[in-house]
Design an enzyme around this catalytic site. Structure first.
Site, PDB file in Angstrom:
ATOM      1  N   HIS A   1       3.757   4.703   0.237  1.00  0.00           N
ATOM      2  CA  HIS A   1       4.359   3.622  -0.550  1.00  0.00           C
ATOM      3  C   HIS A   1       5.865   3.776  -0.754  1.00  0.00           C
ATOM      4  O   HIS A   1       6.576   2.782  -0.924  1.00  0.00           O
ATOM      5  CB  HIS A   1       3.657   3.545  -1.905  1.00  0.00           C
ATOM      6  CG  HIS A   1       3.680   2.193  -2.530  1.00  0.00           C
ATOM      7  ND1 HIS A   1       3.067   1.084  -1.966  1.00  0.00           N
ATOM      8  CD2 HIS A   1       4.243   1.740  -3.683  1.00  0.00           C
ATOM      9  CE1 HIS A   1       3.245   0.035  -2.738  1.00  0.00           C
ATOM     10  NE2 HIS A   1       3.959   0.401  -3.786  1.00  0.00           N
TER      11      HIS A   1
ATOM     12  N   SER B   1       6.583  -3.593  -3.003  1.00  0.00           N
ATOM     13  CA  SER B   1       5.455  -3.405  -3.911  1.00  0.00           C
ATOM     14  C   SER B   1       5.321  -4.597  -4.873  1.00  0.00           C
ATOM     15  O   SER B   1       5.125  -5.725  -4.422  1.00  0.00           O
ATOM     16  CB  SER B   1       5.634  -2.084  -4.661  1.00  0.00           C
ATOM     17  OG  SER B   1       4.496  -1.754  -5.411  1.00  0.00           O
TER      18      SER B   1
END
Length: 400
Positions: free
Chosen positions: A372, A172
């Protein structure tokens, strides 16, 4: 009114039930551990260091020098640096069980593993001149993490290990600051054997989810709500909720869904028995300015240097009236990416843009079901990602 009263009574009942269950079971000891203690608790060797950045921040670096399977040897093991994402910390890589944690998997595969901690998170809240109570401490965003934290950490690891290069793994925001650092600092880029990007983020034009909704708020309102210093730190309230409320089956589902609401849904792939461990370490905090920088990216659809809000301030910082874009085409490090088909923050459309910007992309794999968090906590991560990463690292390492 009656609905609210009934909901409050039901919620209180759930909390009381969870607390009763928790008293019976006891609190998992890992909830109160720092990163080094978690590593030792899992039976791995642990070292901890402090690194001073060029602008005075003191960062915590954690090290797993070898694994339980791959023991200590006279020959140096290839170094791997793992960089966490937004609102996270180095514990992300070790809070699953041994075989499900990338940090432990790499150590057992013969690597010297280093875990970074970005400025302002739970473990990196020191500065040579400021304290966390001063607003000056919190005047940073992911731009400074890229320009100062990554160079200081990478150089420290290489000096400590006596190696010339290392493998960089980012998740990320950890990919964002890697992309920026290696495109702006070519001498640093030469020290990276290969860049592994997990759920990469460099544009957020098509992102969705709770964090993006937050980023859509006006800047003045974000400051009014959160102030100008720290945002979403790990604190006593979160730890109490995690240790006394998370843990019972139904409550675990609710706690887990906090993460899903932020990042996307793949509930079956999260180890719900570990949610209280995740929750007592993440979120780990960052600066309001960092969130404002992401807010600017959400509103503009592109990631640029931080906009200081006026022509005068931008001229002072950049010698131009608007913040400059980051030039990804200058990032020549060999790069491999793993993306998720259900990732709200790293959307497929944004990934399509990113793929055209990386000049030395050698591998890309999309895992359709992943969101994610699967990249750090997914139950099937060893089979669907870890194995390929390790094989790729071995191939690159022994080709030198």
């Amino acid at each position: 009114m009656w609905r609210l009263i009934i909901i409050a009574i039901l919620f209180q009942g759930l909390v009381n039930s969870a607390m009763l269950e928790r008293r019976k079971r006891g609190v998992d000891p890992e909830t109160a551990m720092n990163i080094s203690e978690i590593i030792l608790f899992r039976g791995y060797p642990s070292e901890e260091y402090e690194v001073v950045t060029g602008d005075g921040y003191i960062l915590c670096l954690n090290r797993i020098p070898y694994g339980k399977i791959s023991q200590k040897t006279k020959e140096p093991k290839p170094a791997v640096f793992l960089q966490h994402g937004l609102l996270a910390d180095g514990s992300n890589w070790v809070t699953n069980l041994d075989y499900n944690s990338l940090g432990f998997a790499l150590a057992d595969a013969g690597f010297d593993v280093w875990l970074g901690n970005s400025r302002g998170n739970t473990w990196s809240q020191k500065h040579i001149n400021y304290t966390i109570k001063q607003k000056e401490f919190w005047m940073f965003s992911f731009n400074e993490m890229a320009m100062y934290d990554i160079p200081a950490s990478v150089n420290f690891v290489l000096n400590k290990t006596g190696q010339e290069q290392l493998f960089y793994v980012g998740h990320s925001q950890g990919t964002t600051i890697g992309f920026i650092a290696f495109s702006v600092l070519p001498e640093l880029a030469k020290k990276i054997k290969m860049f592994f990007g997990l759920a990469p983020v460099m544009t957020v034009k098509f992102s969705s989810g709770g964090l993006v909704k937050l980023g859509e708020l006006p800047e003045f309102l974000l400051k009014e709500i959160f102030g100008t210093k720290q945002i979403f730190p790990q604190n006593a309230v979160i730890k109490w909720l995690a240790t006394h409320v998370c843990g019972q089956v139904l409550i675990d589902e609710l706690c887990g869904n906090f993460f899903f609401l932020l990042c996307g849904f793949n509930e079956k792939n999260l180890n719900m028995s570990r949610v209280e461990i995740y929750s007592t370490h993440c979120p780990a905090g960052t600066s309001v300015q960092n969130m404002l920088h992401w807010s600017q990216a959400v509103k503009s659809g592109e990631v640029r240097a931080f906009d200081w809000g006026s022509r005068k301030e931008n001229m002072a910082h950049y010698k131009q009236p608007t913040p400059p874009p980051y030039k990804m085409e200058r990032m020549l490090v060999p790069t491999a990416l793993w993306t998720g088909g259900h990732d709200w923050l790293s959307d497929r459309k944004d990934i399509a843009i990113l793929l055209t910007l990386i000049p030395n992309l050698i591998y890309h794999k999309e895992i359709p079901e992943w969101e994610h968090l699967d990249f750090i906590w997914g139950l099937d991560a060893p089979q669907r990602m870890f194995r390929d990463m390790i094989q790729m690292m071995h191939k690159v390492q022994y080709a030198h």
